[in-house]
Design a protein around this motif. Structure first.
Motif, PDB file in Angstrom:
ATOM      1  N   LYS A  89     -36.568  -8.185 -12.640  1.00  0.00           N
ATOM      2  CA  LYS A  89     -36.050  -9.471 -13.120  1.00  0.00           C
ATOM      3  C   LYS A  89     -34.850  -9.292 -14.046  1.00  0.00           C
ATOM      4  N   ASP A  91     -30.853  -7.922 -14.423  1.00  0.00           N
ATOM      5  CA  ASP A  91     -29.628  -7.526 -13.727  1.00  0.00           C
ATOM      6  C   ASP A  91     -29.237  -6.129 -14.187  1.00  0.00           C
ATOM      7  N   SER A  92     -29.170  -5.186 -13.268  1.00  0.00           N
ATOM      8  CA  SER A  92     -28.953  -3.791 -13.639  1.00  0.00           C
ATOM      9  C   SER A  92     -27.575  -3.549 -14.238  1.00  0.00           C
ATOM     10  N   HIS A 119     -31.163 -11.108 -17.815  1.00  0.00           N
ATOM     11  CA  HIS A 119     -32.106 -11.426 -16.763  1.00  0.00           C
ATOM     12  C   HIS A 119     -31.364 -11.979 -15.547  1.00  0.00           C
ATOM     13  N   ASN A 120     -32.070 -11.973 -14.397  1.00  0.00           N
ATOM     14  CA  ASN A 120     -31.450 -12.431 -13.158  1.00  0.00           C
ATOM     15  C   ASN A 120     -32.109 -13.710 -12.646  1.00  0.00           C
ATOM     16  N   ARG A 121     -31.720 -14.128 -11.456  1.00  0.00           N
ATOM     17  CA  ARG A 121     -32.204 -15.403 -10.917  1.00  0.00           C
ATOM     18  C   ARG A 121     -33.712 -15.400 -10.689  1.00  0.00           C
ATOM     19  N   ARG A 122     -34.284 -14.237 -10.403  1.00  0.00           N
ATOM     20  CA  ARG A 122     -35.734 -14.180 -10.205  1.00  0.00           C
ATOM     21  C   ARG A 122     -36.461 -14.548 -11.495  1.00  0.00           C
ATOM     22  N   THR A 151     -25.487  -5.905 -16.115  1.00  0.00           N
ATOM     23  CA  THR A 151     -25.226  -6.534 -17.426  1.00  0.00           C
ATOM     24  C   THR A 151     -26.386  -6.424 -18.397  1.00  0.00           C
ATOM     25  N   VAL A 165     -28.871 -15.771 -18.486  1.00  0.00           N
ATOM     26  CA  VAL A 165     -29.135 -15.204 -17.154  1.00  0.00           C
ATOM     27  C   VAL A 165     -27.809 -14.952 -16.452  1.00  0.00           C
ATOM     28  N   ARG A 166     -27.722 -13.826 -15.756  1.00  0.00           N
ATOM     29  CA  ARG A 166     -26.598 -13.673 -14.831  1.00  0.00           C
ATOM     30  C   ARG A 166     -26.965 -14.445 -13.574  1.00  0.00           C
ATOM     31  N   TYR A 167     -26.299 -15.562 -13.379  1.00  0.00           N
ATOM     32  CA  TYR A 167     -26.663 -16.498 -12.317  1.00  0.00           C
ATOM     33  C   TYR A 167     -26.238 -15.967 -10.953  1.00  0.00           C
ATOM     34  N   GLY A 168     -25.154 -15.234 -10.935  1.00  0.00           N
ATOM     35  CA  GLY A 168     -24.663 -14.667  -9.678  1.00  0.00           C
ATOM     36  C   GLY A 168     -23.164 -14.465  -9.749  1.00  0.00           C
TER      37      GLY A 168
END
Length: 331
Positions: free
Chosen positions: A162, A164-165, A170-173, A167, A237-240
């Motif tokens: 969960k 983001d490797s 956390h990621n979208r999950r 930054t 969160v890093r959204y994408g």
């Protein structure tokens, strides 16, 4: 399998006194029962306990070592049984088939005690019962530690999936779980909740001009500015791609405006030193909205994203608010 030919007892008093299972037990009190037991030498790989066979025995290691092979949800689990230790005690006591396959790990000499003889020994010796309790409690404790350790590793794997490797945000999950939980809490208690959507301006130009490694450095730098300006309760969160989202629990749109402007100015003033030796600066656009009654996570994100789009359409490096009546207000 080479059987020892002993005319009397299968093991000597000296062997008996060295075994953990017989610690503090009187040799004389069990000597008669030992006449019903036998020892043998098992070659490496010899199966001594097989879950597919109903014969139940308590096996005590006199020399060498055994290997217990059991199955859990992850596959085969191996454990070693050393000199003085035993195997098969659970099936002897529970009168059920063994849960593990036990084989000789090396050439080993073992004492084989039939289940009925083992139970008679337990009835005859209080000290032997205490030793069995100690063995079983140690097994339970070790198994509990293995379960706790396995659960910890599972949680670590789940958590790492969960994040983001690149930054470290956390990621979208993670967003799907935590944003939903926060939205439910805010709706139920009618607490304020604000959301920010942040996009790096002209990010494609950075990649095209300096390369994707430089783009990665820009993402890391912007994420660091975001992380440095968050409260412990905030949810970045890093959204994408080059886009980030942030939920600010118990923050009004005015609180969020202050945060958004602080982030925008922080990114604008942060020099980014590329591996090539060049120094660049980037800017971000920010869109902000506040939770409304019965909002879903996607409702709040969509309104913030609409404000972000408006900020980018009106010059970039801007903060835009999507206020209660759906009007867009550039800061």
């Amino acid at each position: 399998m080479e059987f020892e030919r002993l005319e009397t007892l299968p093991i000597s008093r000296s062997d008996f006194n060295k075994l953990d299972v017989f610690r503090k037990v009187s040799f004389e009190s069990l000597a008669g029962y030992l006449l019903g037991c036998r020892t043998f030498v098992a070659d490496p790989g010899t199966v001594l306990i097989d879950p597919d066979h109903l014969e139940r025995n308590l096996i005590v290691v006199l020399d060498g070592s055994l290997e217990a092979r059991s199955v859990n949800g992850k596959g085969l689990v191996y454990s070693t049984i050393e000199v003085g230790q035993c195997a098969g005690e659970m099936s002897v006591i529970d009168n059920v088939k063994p849960s593990a396959r036990v084989v000789a790990k090396e050439k080993s000499r073992v004492l084989m005690i039939p289940a009925d003889v083992a139970m008679a020994m337990l009835n005859a010796s209080h000290d032997l019962c205490l030793n069995f309790l100690h063995i079983l409690s140690s097994r339970v404790r070790n198994n509990s530690n293995m379960v706790v350790e396995e659960e910890f590793h599972i949680r670590c794997i789940e958590e790492s999936s969960k994040v983001d490797s690149l930054t470290g945000l956390h990621n979208r999950r993670w967003l799907q779980e935590m944003y939903t939980r926060e939205m439910h809490r805010s709706n139920a208690g009618n607490y304020p909740l604000a959301a920010l959507m942040i996009d790096i301006d002209f990010f494609k130009d950075v990649n095209d001009t300096f390369g994707h490694l430089a783009g990665d450095q820009v993402l890391i730098a912007v994420a660091q500015v975001i992380a440095d300006n968050m409260r412990p309760t905030d949810m970045p969160v890093r959204y994408g791609g080059e886009e980030f989202s942030i939920f600010l629990p118990e923050a009004t749109i005015e609180n969020a405006r202050i945060v958004g402007e602080r982030l925008r100015k922080g990114v604008e003033s942060t020099p980014i030193h590329l591996d090539s030796g060049e120094e660049i600066k980037v800017t971000v656009s920010v869109g902000i909205s506040e939770r409304r009654k019965n909002d879903s996570v996607q409702d709040l994100i969509d309104r913030s994203d609409k404000a972000l789009y408006h900020a980018k359409q009106n010059g970039r490096n801007r903060t835009c608010l999507n206020v209660e009546d759906n009007s867009l207000f550039l800061v």
